[in-house]
Each structure stands twice: as structure tokens, then as C-alpha cells.
Write a protein that holds these residues in place. Structure first.
Motif, PDB file in Angstrom:
ATOM      1  N   ASN A   1       0.825  -1.214   0.000  1.00 18.93           N
ATOM      2  CA  ASN A   1       0.000   0.000   0.000  1.00 18.93           C
ATOM      3  C   ASN A   1       0.858   1.262   0.000  1.00 18.93           C
ATOM      4  OD1 ASN A   1      -2.431   1.566   0.188  1.00 18.93           O
ATOM      5  ND2 ASN A   1      -1.974   1.834   2.351  1.00 18.93           N
ATOM      6  N   ASN A   2       1.893   1.294   0.868  1.00 20.23           N
ATOM      7  CA  ASN A   2       2.738   2.485   0.953  1.00 20.23           C
ATOM      8  C   ASN A   2       4.031   2.145   1.700  1.00 20.23           C
ATOM      9  OD1 ASN A   2       3.892   5.018   1.302  1.00 20.23           O
ATOM     10  ND2 ASN A   2       1.939   6.007   1.782  1.00 20.23           N
TER      11      ASN A   2
ATOM     12  N   ARG B   1      -2.738   1.721  -4.075  1.00 16.92           N
ATOM     13  CA  ARG B   1      -3.755   2.201  -3.127  1.00 16.92           C
ATOM     14  C   ARG B   1      -5.081   1.445  -3.234  1.00 16.92           C
ATOM     15  NH1 ARG B   1       0.543   4.245  -2.006  1.00 16.92           N
ATOM     16  NH2 ARG B   1       0.895   6.382  -1.406  1.00 16.92           N
TER      17      ARG B   1
ATOM     18  N   VAL C   1       5.668   3.860  -5.119  1.00 15.58           N
ATOM     19  CA  VAL C   1       4.664   4.694  -4.448  1.00 15.58           C
ATOM     20  C   VAL C   1       3.552   3.882  -3.798  1.00 15.58           C
ATOM     21  CG1 VAL C   1       5.084   6.715  -5.887  1.00 15.58           C
ATOM     22  CG2 VAL C   1       3.334   5.069  -6.571  1.00 15.58           C
ATOM     23  N   GLY C   2       3.388   2.636  -4.206  1.00 19.19           N
ATOM     24  CA  GLY C   2       2.380   1.779  -3.601  1.00 19.19           C
ATOM     25  C   GLY C   2       1.176   1.574  -4.502  1.00 19.19           C
TER      26      GLY C   2
ATOM     27  N   ARG D   1       6.990   3.578   1.974  1.00 25.92           N
ATOM     28  CA  ARG D   1       7.682   4.662   2.678  1.00 25.92           C
ATOM     29  C   ARG D   1       6.967   5.091   3.947  1.00 25.92           C
ATOM     30  NH1 ARG D   1      11.762   7.583  -0.183  1.00 25.92           N
ATOM     31  NH2 ARG D   1      12.238   6.452  -2.067  1.00 25.92           N
ATOM     32  N   LYS D   2       5.666   4.903   3.983  1.00 26.45           N
ATOM     33  CA  LYS D   2       4.921   5.214   5.204  1.00 26.45           C
ATOM     34  C   LYS D   2       5.154   4.117   6.253  1.00 26.45           C
ATOM     35  CE  LYS D   2       0.319   6.329   6.928  1.00 26.45           C
ATOM     36  NZ  LYS D   2      -1.110   6.440   6.575  1.00 26.45           N
TER      37      LYS D   2
END
Length: 169
Positions: free
Chosen positions: A128-129, A145, A142-143, A131-132
């Protein structure tokens, strides 16, 4: 000569007008003479038919879409045993493997220190993400979503990377 050409044109016009509005013969098993469809198209059509019949979008993973979603990943990752690392590590045997543990690949310090073990929930969050989930990771993706596309992608990756002991029969 002109007489014959005119007669032929009139016959063609009358035939064309006479056939307007007629229904074509439906494709039935007796009349259908199409080429066999590839397995992936048959599965995709079955998923569409199931969605149409139930009136809801399927929530089971669609491996065809998963393979399509993996095209975003294959620039950096390989799936099968023995394939080389690229910009990202080979993903074979990924499930239940500690993050940043594949020998021969240089991971970011952030991922090495994360203490993650790749199970389905952590992989879903990562896809999903990234880096988060792990700030400071060197993974630039970037994932994905969209929840269904992510579910499809994860199912495809897990199917392709399952080792002999973890593959379902």
C-alpha cells in the motif's frame, strides 16, 4: 454493358435492403466456430460473469489482475527461485521471511532495523505504501492504493514465490 451493370447494382441494393433488420444467428455450441480462448481469458470471463450474476464485485483474488499489477514491480523484482536480484531483491520464499534477510542484497538501514517479518498483513501494508510503513526505506515504489488490486497483486506474488513446503496442492 451499362444495362448489366445497372441490373447488378439493383440486385445488390435490393439484397442489402431486404437483409436490414434481420437478426443474426446466435452463437450456440452447434454454430459457434471460434478459436479456443487462452486460459487467462476464460478465467477473466468467468470472474466477469460471476460479478454480473451476483450483482457485486468479486472480492476473491484475481490472479490475472495480480499478474498485470506485478508489471509495476517486475522492473525491480524477480519471483522465481534462482532468479537474480535486480534493483530490488528476488521475492522467492518471501512469506514468513524476516525483512532485509536475503543474502547478497544490500538493504537500507531502515529496513534492516525494522524487525519486520513478511506475513500477509505486513505485505499488504507494505504494498500500500512502503515509505509510510518504513520511513527511510530505499524502495521508491509509491504503492498500490486500490484495495482489490493490492489483494490481487499479493495473491499473485505469494502464489509465484511459494517454496515447495508452502505451495498449496
Amino acid at each position: 454493358m451499362y444495362k448489366y451493370t445497372l441490373k447488378i447494382m439493383v440486385i445488390i441494393a435490393i439484397t442489402g435492403i431486404a437483409s436490414c433488420g434481420q437478426k443474426s444467428v446466435p452463437n450456440t455450441p452447434d454454430t459457434e466456430q471460434s478459436k479456443p480462448q487462452p486460459q487467462s481469458k476464460i478465467i477473466a470471463q468467468a470472474n466477469k460473469n460471476k460479478d454480473h450474476i451476483t450483482g457485486t464485485k468479486s472480492t476473491s483474488p484475481d490472479l490475472i489482475n495480480g499478474r498485470r499489477q506485478f508489471s509495476k514491480c517486475k522492473v525491480c523484482h524477480t519471483l522465481l527461485q534462482g532468479e537474480r536480484n535486480k534493483v530490488g531483491p528476488n521475492l522467492y520464499g518471501l512469506l514468513n521471511r524476516p525483512a532485509a534477510s536475503l543474502e547478497g542484497f544490500r538493504y537500507s538501514a531502515a529496513l534492516k532495523q525494522s524487525a519486520l517479518v513478511w506475513d500477509q498483513p505486513s505485505l499488504d501494508t507494505w504494498i500500500n505504501n512502503p515509505r509510510k510503513m518504513v520511513p527511510g526505506t530505499s524502495m521508491s515504489f509509491v504503492g498500490v492504493r486500490d484495495e482489490q488490486s493490492r489483494k490481487d497483486l499479493l495473491a499473485y506474488i505469494l502464489e509465484q514465490t511459494a517454496g515447495p513446503a508452502t505451495k498449496t496442492q
